[in-house]
Design an enzyme around this catalytic site. Structure first.
Site, PDB file in Angstrom:
ATOM      1  N   CYS A   1      34.279  83.193   7.415  1.00 40.05           N
ATOM      2  CA  CYS A   1      34.337  82.774   8.747  1.00 40.05           C
ATOM      3  C   CYS A   1      35.526  82.242   9.169  1.00 40.05           C
ATOM      4  O   CYS A   1      36.271  82.868  10.341  1.00 40.05           O
ATOM      5  CB  CYS A   1      33.247  81.993   9.254  1.00 40.05           C
ATOM      6  SG  CYS A   1      32.966  81.999  11.193  1.00 40.05           S
ATOM      7  N   CYS A   2      36.073  81.411   8.649  1.00 36.35           N
ATOM      8  CA  CYS A   2      37.378  80.757   8.749  1.00 36.35           C
ATOM      9  C   CYS A   2      38.550  81.889   8.748  1.00 36.35           C
ATOM     10  O   CYS A   2      39.354  81.758   9.321  1.00 36.35           O
ATOM     11  CB  CYS A   2      37.702  79.652   7.772  1.00 36.35           C
ATOM     12  SG  CYS A   2      36.862  77.985   8.574  1.00 36.35           S
TER      13      CYS A   2
ATOM     14  N   CYS B   1      35.614  73.669  15.080  1.00 37.83           N
ATOM     15  CA  CYS B   1      34.482  74.677  15.894  1.00 37.83           C
ATOM     16  C   CYS B   1      32.975  73.683  15.983  1.00 37.83           C
ATOM     17  O   CYS B   1      32.758  73.118  15.045  1.00 37.83           O
ATOM     18  CB  CYS B   1      34.287  75.538  15.242  1.00 37.83           C
ATOM     19  SG  CYS B   1      35.698  76.880  15.017  1.00 37.83           S
TER      20      CYS B   1
ATOM     21  N   CYS C   1      30.539  73.624  12.826  1.00 35.67           N
ATOM     22  CA  CYS C   1      30.887  73.045  11.650  1.00 35.67           C
ATOM     23  C   CYS C   1      31.241  71.733  11.829  1.00 35.67           C
ATOM     24  O   CYS C   1      32.258  71.109  11.124  1.00 35.67           O
ATOM     25  CB  CYS C   1      31.963  73.920  10.893  1.00 35.67           C
ATOM     26  SG  CYS C   1      31.459  75.616  10.698  1.00 35.67           S
TER      27      CYS C   1
ATOM     28  N   CYS D   1      40.046  74.413   6.376  1.00 32.18           N
ATOM     29  CA  CYS D   1      39.832  75.544   7.058  1.00 32.18           C
ATOM     30  C   CYS D   1      40.543  76.637   6.288  1.00 32.18           C
ATOM     31  O   CYS D   1      40.141  77.991   6.567  1.00 32.18           O
ATOM     32  CB  CYS D   1      39.896  75.574   8.626  1.00 32.18           C
ATOM     33  SG  CYS D   1      41.492  74.916   9.043  1.00 32.18           S
TER      34      CYS D   1
HETATM   35 FE1  SF4 Z   1      33.651  79.645  11.676  1.00 31.05          FE
HETATM   36 FE2  SF4 Z   1      33.174  77.149  11.414  1.00 31.05          FE
HETATM   37 FE3  SF4 Z   1      35.418  78.045  10.395  1.00 31.05          FE
HETATM   38 FE4  SF4 Z   1      35.134  77.816  12.884  1.00 31.05          FE
HETATM   39  S1  SF4 Z   1      35.477  75.874  11.480  1.00 31.05           S
HETATM   40  S2  SF4 Z   1      36.066  79.506  12.154  1.00 31.05           S
HETATM   41  S3  SF4 Z   1      32.799  78.400  13.079  1.00 31.05           S
HETATM   42  S4  SF4 Z   1      33.276  78.361   9.696  1.00 31.05           S
END
Ligand code: SF4
Length: 249
Positions: free
Chosen positions: A136-137, A219, A222, A245
């Site tokens: 996701c990151c 975010c 998280c 991240c």
């Molecule tokens: Fe995705 Fe969490 Fe990374 Fe944001 S901090 S990009 S929601 S995994």
């Protein structure tokens, strides 16, 4: 750590080099900067970066606070400030971004991922952050940053050595071989107290979530509140071993 008020301003539109610099030239500049600026005040580091890289330089900001954006607005008015708009930020974070854009002499660039959150849910399944935060990151932060940085030879961050053990050796200037660019960390040597003093002195916008028990802000899925005395970054990806991240590795 806080320094000179009378700073010569850097014009970012001035040509800084005939043609694009090669990776070897950037590496050499990074070495020179690192040696020259190891113990320099943040303003001096900022001035060196803006004058060395001109329009091929930007500041990145998570909008947890706007200290580094403010620092560069004083030294190099009109500087680009890159914000990674993941689509999953707290409203308080977007508020800081909007205040910076409307009150500081900087050019805020909000960079979005290739996919909206809905598109990502469709392709990877919902709540990817809860199953595979690295993936996701990568999709929502790492790839967008790489895309944004293609316009620049150098970028500045707000990384500080006292933020976490993983950041304890952060240099003020370094060549990032993976990206082929020069990374500048003008407040690497600052403590939290230095940051607080700067914020108070210049009335810099700060994310309201800090007053609500958050020690580090990313975010919303998280990020959780931290307890008094706890490592501020313990509130990030609390269900995982993950501590970064991927933007700074
Ligand atoms: Fe995705 Fe969490 Fe990374 Fe944001 S901090 S990009 S929601 S995994």
């Amino acid at each position: 750590m806080i320094v000179a008020q009378d700073l010569g301003l850097v014009s970012l539109s001035a040509p800084v080099a005939a043609g694009r610099r090669t990776a070897a030239e950037l590496q050499s500049l990074a070495l020179e900067g690192a040696s020259l600026l190891a113990d320099a005040p943040a303003e001096e580091i900022a001035r060196w970066a803006a004058s060395t890289f001109g329009s091929r330089f930007c500041v990145t900001s998570s909008m947890a606070d706007a200290v580094v954006a403010h620092l560069f607005s004083r030294v190099a008015p009109g500087v680009d400030v890159v914000f990674l708009d993941t689509g999953l930020h707290f409203p308080e974070t977007l508020k800081v971004r909007d205040i910076v854009a409307t009150t500081m002499n900087v050019n805020v660039r909000s960079i979005r991922p290739r996919m909206t959150v809905g598109q990502q849910d469709g392709e990877f399944g919902p709540r990817l952050f809860a199953r595979s935060p690295d993936e996701c990151c990568f999709l929502r932060k790492v790839e967008p940053l790489e895309r944004a940085l293609s316009d620049y030879d150098s970028w500045a961050t707000g990384l500080r050595r006292d933020e976490s053990p993983t950041r304890a050796n952060t240099p003020v200037v370094a060549f990032d071989a993976k990206k082929g660019k020069v990374k500048v960390n003008p407040i690497a040597a600052w403590t939290q107290s230095d940051v607080d003093s700067y914020i108070a002195r210049w009335n810099v916008p700060v994310n309201e979530l800090f007053k609500k028990g958050y020690g580090s802000i990313g975010c919303w899925p998280c990020t959780r509140r931290t307890k008094a005395g706890e490592d501020p970054r313990a509130g990030r990806w609390a269900m995982f071993e993950k501590t970064e991240c991927g933007l700074h590795v």
